[in-house]
Motif scaffolding. Sequence first.
Motif, PDB file in Angstrom:
ATOM      1  N   GLY A  30       0.811  -1.228   0.000  1.00 15.89           N
ATOM      2  CA  GLY A  30       0.000   0.000   0.000  1.00 15.89           C
ATOM      3  C   GLY A  30       0.831   1.257   0.000  1.00 15.89           C
ATOM      4  N   GLU A  31       1.845   1.317  -0.823  1.00 15.68           N
ATOM      5  CA  GLU A  31       2.716   2.485  -0.908  1.00 15.68           C
ATOM      6  C   GLU A  31       2.292   3.398  -2.056  1.00 15.68           C
ATOM      7  OE1 GLU A  31       5.210   3.109   1.177  1.00 15.68           O
ATOM      8  OE2 GLU A  31       5.055   1.235   2.299  1.00 15.68           O
ATOM      9  N   ASN A  32       2.422   4.708  -1.827  1.00 16.38           N
ATOM     10  CA  ASN A  32       2.283   5.685  -2.910  1.00 16.38           C
ATOM     11  C   ASN A  32       0.939   5.567  -3.643  1.00 16.38           C
ATOM     12  OD1 ASN A  32       3.319   7.880  -4.193  1.00 16.38           O
ATOM     13  ND2 ASN A  32       4.716   6.760  -5.529  1.00 16.38           N
ATOM     14  N   LEU A  33      -0.151   5.559  -2.872  1.00 23.76           N
ATOM     15  CA  LEU A  33      -1.470   5.383  -3.468  1.00 23.76           C
ATOM     16  C   LEU A  33      -2.015   6.650  -4.117  1.00 23.76           C
ATOM     17  CD1 LEU A  33      -3.221   3.251  -0.699  1.00 23.76           C
ATOM     18  CD2 LEU A  33      -2.101   2.454  -2.785  1.00 23.76           C
ATOM     19  N   ALA A  83       4.695   3.118 -13.651  1.00 16.41           N
ATOM     20  CA  ALA A  83       3.324   2.622 -13.623  1.00 16.41           C
ATOM     21  C   ALA A  83       2.634   3.086 -12.338  1.00 16.41           C
ATOM     22  CB  ALA A  83       3.308   1.103 -13.712  1.00 16.41           C
ATOM     23  N   ALA A  84       1.315   3.168 -12.384  1.00 16.58           N
ATOM     24  CA  ALA A  84       0.549   3.601 -11.209  1.00 16.58           C
ATOM     25  C   ALA A  84       0.445   2.482 -10.194  1.00 16.58           C
ATOM     26  CB  ALA A  84      -0.843   4.067 -11.626  1.00 16.58           C
ATOM     27  N   CYS A  85       0.246   1.234 -10.658  1.00 21.53           N
ATOM     28  CA  CYS A  85       0.121   0.097  -9.747  1.00 21.53           C
ATOM     29  C   CYS A  85       0.241  -1.186 -10.550  1.00 21.53           C
ATOM     30  CB  CYS A  85      -1.208   0.127  -8.995  1.00 21.53           C
ATOM     31  SG  CYS A  85      -2.672  -0.007 -10.062  1.00 21.53           S
ATOM     32  N   ALA A 102       8.700  -4.583  -4.046  1.00 24.28           N
ATOM     33  CA  ALA A 102       7.672  -3.595  -4.381  1.00 24.28           C
ATOM     34  C   ALA A 102       7.627  -2.471  -3.345  1.00 24.28           C
ATOM     35  CB  ALA A 102       6.314  -4.280  -4.482  1.00 24.28           C
ATOM     36  N   ARG A 103       7.824  -2.827  -2.081  1.00 29.68           N
ATOM     37  CA  ARG A 103       7.819  -1.785  -1.031  1.00 29.68           C
ATOM     38  C   ARG A 103       9.000  -0.843  -1.206  1.00 29.68           C
ATOM     39  NH1 ARG A 103       6.498  -6.427   2.121  1.00 29.68           N
ATOM     40  NH2 ARG A 103       4.257  -6.399   2.674  1.00 29.68           N
ATOM     41  N   ARG A 104      10.154  -1.395  -1.549  1.00 29.23           N
ATOM     42  CA  ARG A 104      11.316  -0.517  -1.779  1.00 29.23           C
ATOM     43  C   ARG A 104      11.073   0.397  -2.967  1.00 29.23           C
ATOM     44  NH1 ARG A 104      14.321  -5.282  -0.741  1.00 29.23           N
ATOM     45  NH2 ARG A 104      14.788  -5.516  -2.971  1.00 29.23           N
ATOM     46  N   PRO A 108       2.418   0.314  -5.632  1.00 28.74           N
ATOM     47  CA  PRO A 108       1.248  -0.391  -5.093  1.00 28.74           C
ATOM     48  C   PRO A 108       1.020  -1.717  -5.832  1.00 28.74           C
ATOM     49  CG  PRO A 108       0.732   1.917  -5.532  1.00 28.74           C
ATOM     50  CD  PRO A 108       2.056   1.627  -6.183  1.00 28.74           C
ATOM     51  N   VAL A 109       0.755  -2.781  -5.056  1.00 27.10           N
ATOM     52  CA  VAL A 109       0.516  -4.105  -5.628  1.00 27.10           C
ATOM     53  C   VAL A 109      -0.780  -4.660  -5.043  1.00 27.10           C
ATOM     54  CG1 VAL A 109       1.371  -6.458  -5.885  1.00 27.10           C
ATOM     55  CG2 VAL A 109       2.969  -4.543  -5.969  1.00 27.10           C
ATOM     56  N   PHE A 110      -1.647  -5.194  -5.931  1.00 26.39           N
ATOM     57  CA  PHE A 110      -2.936  -5.738  -5.506  1.00 26.39           C
ATOM     58  C   PHE A 110      -3.080  -7.163  -6.030  1.00 26.39           C
ATOM     59  CE2 PHE A 110      -3.299  -1.183  -5.837  1.00 26.39           C
ATOM     60  CZ  PHE A 110      -3.957  -0.820  -4.675  1.00 26.39           C
ATOM     61  N   VAL A 111      -3.794  -7.984  -5.249  1.00 25.60           N
ATOM     62  CA  VAL A 111      -4.088  -9.360  -5.638  1.00 25.60           C
ATOM     63  C   VAL A 111      -5.596  -9.506  -5.725  1.00 25.60           C
ATOM     64  CG1 VAL A 111      -3.913 -11.790  -4.995  1.00 25.60           C
ATOM     65  CG2 VAL A 111      -2.003 -10.246  -4.550  1.00 25.60           C
TER      66      VAL A 111
END
Length: 503
Positions: A30-33, A83-85, A102-104, A108-111
């Motif tokens: 949930g980084e940089n949303l 990319a945005a996410c 991804a955190r570094r 943002p990454v979603f499943v």
Amino acid sequence: MKRAGRPAEQLTVDELVRYGPLGHAEMLVGENLTRPVSRVALVSDLDQVRRCGPGTAVVLTGGLALGAWAVESALRLAWERSAACLVCPAVTGLTQASAQLARRMRLPVFVVTGDTAACALELAAAIASPEAARARLAARCAELFAERSNVRGIVGVINSEVPGVLVALVAPDGHVIAGQASADRAEHRIRVDVPGPDGRRWAELVAAVAGPPSPTWGETVRLILRLARAPLAASVARERVDAVHDAERGRVALTALFAAAGADAEPAGRENPGNGGWSVPEEVLGWRVEGRHVAVFLRSDTTLDSATASPGVVSAWQEAVQELPLVPWDQGWASWWTGDDITVEQVVGTLRRNLTRMRSPIPLSGGVGRAAAGAEGLRESLSQAVLAAGVTVRDGHGTVRSFDELGYRVLLASLSQPELVGSARVVLADLLAAPDGPVLVTTLAALLDCSGSTSQAAAQLGVHRNTVLGRVERIRARGVDLDRPDQRLALHLACYALLPEMS
């Protein structure tokens, strides 16, 4: 927060999470949303990721996401392409190492479960029609407003549901009633007036946004703030009605309690309504009757009837002193602090601070009684507080004095009978006829309070000693002999009888 200057038609990742297709996805990173999303790309190989532009929501198909190496490569390429996410299917090669990467990168990454192609279509539809998505946000907020019953809950809906916005409900004097206090100090704010139950301006909703908001997003936030106004006004009205109802129940219960303690405590001029089926206060409002009490009494010098002023006074008290009730009593309002270690000095300081904070519709001053135990002790402490407030009401809004501090002067608070006032006007007629008659009467009272000391009288009045000396000469010129001991008591009583008219 929204990025300053982003195009009005673009949604952010946060908005897509709050009220869009990503709301049902698992947010792995949930980084940089706050990144705006300009387009959606459903990719099945890494070359397609390389062709994605900035602000793209990259959605991986099931085949590409099976291997950990492929997912990490897609992460790196998405990051390089700004990319945005990144959206992955539930059956994925994502590992803890991939998530840490991804955190570094602050990507943002979603499943998502199910077909990622369907998710990509929903994302594309939302991005193509951002106004529809924002209309859904406003509709959701309106629905949640209707479910909340208090001011804090309504303001909390905005802070929890509207992405990137901090909101505070601010009183006209700058006091933050609910919400995030930092909102009122932000550089970029959106403001909407909130009317009270009477239709007049009661407070202001202030929304803080990062950077100048786009016209579309600014209007969306303003719309949501406007939608909150009616529920807020209804909530305030309901709270005031409940507060006044509880206060009146408390008055009856307090009367019953004092009667049960063997004291005729019903204030003069009121009909005894009986206990109305109510029991003692601790069962009605949770009051503590046993223990050590210090009573307080509030009064006003306004001519407004106390019954008319009660709704506003009780409501203002509950905003400032949430843990204690306020009961209409006599010609004012009563309350008390209870505790084994409570002191009069503590109560005086606390009451003074609370009167300063209260947004009362009328000016108030307070009296504080002695510490005493049990119901009978509470009755005595309240009687002392009533007398003390009779003196402080002449000193203006926010004045608080204790019964012990005033000493025998509390007796002078009762000198307001019409016969005595009429006699005082006759006795001091020459003094009152002076152009500054009220000032001379007030000065004479202070001088008699201080046993003739002009220095102490000057300090009490807040003027220079030479000013008092000049007034004394004018008082003597009007026939008042300050050197006759047999006249001082009558002069003192006459002055105090007239002082309420001098303020």
